[in-house]
Design an enzyme around this catalytic site. Structure first.
Site, mmCIF file in Angstrom:
data_model
loop_
_atom_site.group_PDB
_atom_site.id
_atom_site.type_symbol
_atom_site.label_atom_id
_atom_site.label_comp_id
_atom_site.label_asym_id
_atom_site.label_seq_id
_atom_site.Cartn_x
_atom_site.Cartn_y
_atom_site.Cartn_z
ATOM 1 N N HIS A 76 -3.254 2.866 -0.236
ATOM 2 C CA HIS A 76 -3.239 1.681 -1.100
ATOM 3 C C HIS A 76 -1.829 1.128 -1.305
ATOM 4 O O HIS A 76 -1.569 0.429 -2.270
ATOM 5 C CB HIS A 76 -3.884 2.000 -2.453
ATOM 6 C CG HIS A 76 -5.354 2.274 -2.349
ATOM 7 N ND1 HIS A 76 -6.007 3.215 -3.127
ATOM 8 C CD2 HIS A 76 -6.308 1.743 -1.547
ATOM 9 C CE1 HIS A 76 -7.299 3.240 -2.799
ATOM 10 N NE2 HIS A 76 -7.508 2.359 -1.848
ATOM 11 N N CYS A 110 14.287 -16.030 0.146
ATOM 12 C CA CYS A 110 13.570 -17.316 0.265
ATOM 13 C C CYS A 110 13.056 -17.820 -1.083
ATOM 14 O O CYS A 110 12.394 -18.847 -1.122
ATOM 15 C CB CYS A 110 12.417 -17.190 1.252
ATOM 16 S SG CYS A 110 10.966 -16.381 0.575
ATOM 17 N N ASN A 115 -10.953 19.835 -7.739
ATOM 18 C CA ASN A 115 -11.211 18.833 -8.767
ATOM 19 C C ASN A 115 -11.583 19.539 -10.060
ATOM 20 O O ASN A 115 -12.091 20.662 -10.025
ATOM 21 C CB ASN A 115 -12.358 17.901 -8.333
ATOM 22 C CG ASN A 115 -11.874 16.691 -7.548
ATOM 23 O OD1 ASN A 115 -10.848 16.082 -7.872
ATOM 24 N ND2 ASN A 115 -12.618 16.324 -6.514
HETATM 25 ZN ZN ZN Z 1 10.919 -14.060 0.824
#
Ligand code: ZN
Length: 246
Positions: free
Chosen positions: A120, A152, A215
């Site tokens: 993930h 950017c 678990n």
């Molecule tokens: Zn960027």
């Protein structure tokens, strides 16, 4: 001589040719990282919509404010526990090929594991939504939110998978490959509720892998897949296992 469940598990691990580990939130709870679901879970306190990609893009400032509180307050202070160290030890000794984790906390790497697939993604990095450049989170200031790409000026997002986002292609392909080739899977701290990650042990079992489950409660894996269930907190099980691999 009768073997106890730990000894049986150790036998399986030592006799396996390709053992992998599959971990979830439960392995990091004893490191002080709250799980998303269940008792004391993050979603009891916060609305999960902040990790919905559409909501995040429309409300980056508010989402980031909560994300910062939830993930960046504790995550860099958290330390790995014996369960993380157990897996890194197994890898060093040549008994473990890779860890596939659903966690985004970076604790496996912090414990010394080298081959880690972060199914993930990770909270340790931020990714620009415009140019896709990735940055170490420690290099990004979170004083002003939302953080902006230095190259950017695009919006930065934590580099983990939000709701409605795709699993990173590399993680998916590698996990599938490992699951198909594994002859042993050590499940730690995950009840297998989250698709498609939950399928990893299922695929391995179809290819006759032995399944060792650690678990605190029975899960849906217990009845259908697991050869051994060690009903124990992850860190405690890790501590016990470490003694067999000194
Ligand atoms: Zn960027």
């Amino acid at each position: 001589m009768l073997l106890n469940d730990y000894e049986k598990a150790v036998e399986i691990i030592k006799n396996s040719k390709k053992c992998i580990a599959f971990t979830g939130a439960g392995i990091s709870v004893q490191s002080g990282i709250p799980p998303f679901r269940g008792k004391g879970g993050i979603w009891n306190k916060y609305d999960p919509k902040i990790l919905d990609i559409d909501y995040f893009l429309e409300n980056p400032k508010e989402s980031w404010r909560k994300i910062k509180k939830i993930f960046y307050r504790y995550i860099n202070k958290a330390e790995p526990n014996s369960a993380h160290f157990f897996l890194s030890k197994l890898e060093k000794k040549g008994f473990l090929k890779t860890v596939i984790t659903q966690n985004i906390d970076g604790l496996h790497q912090k414990a010394g594991s080298i081959n880690v697939i972060e199914f993930h993604g990770t909270a340790q990095k931020a990714v620009c939504m415009n140019c896709f450049e990735k940055y170490d989170i420690s290099k990004i200031s979170l004083d002003e939110l939302p953080p902006i790409c230095p190259k950017c000026w695009g919006l930065l997002k934590p580099d983990f998978v939000f709701f409605k986002e795709q699993i990173p292609k590399y993680a998916l392909e590698q996990s599938l490959k490992h699951a198909q080739e594994a002859d042993c899977v050590i499940i730690i701290g995950t009840s297998g509720e989250i698709m498609p990650a939950s399928q990893i042990p299922v695929i391995a079992k179809q290819n006759n892998a032995k399944i060792i489950e650690i678990n605190t409660e029975k899960t849906k894996y217990t009845e259908t897949l697991s050869d051994i269930l060690l009903k124990e907190k992850a860190s405690l099980a890790g501590e016990k296992f470490l003694k067999y691999f000194e």
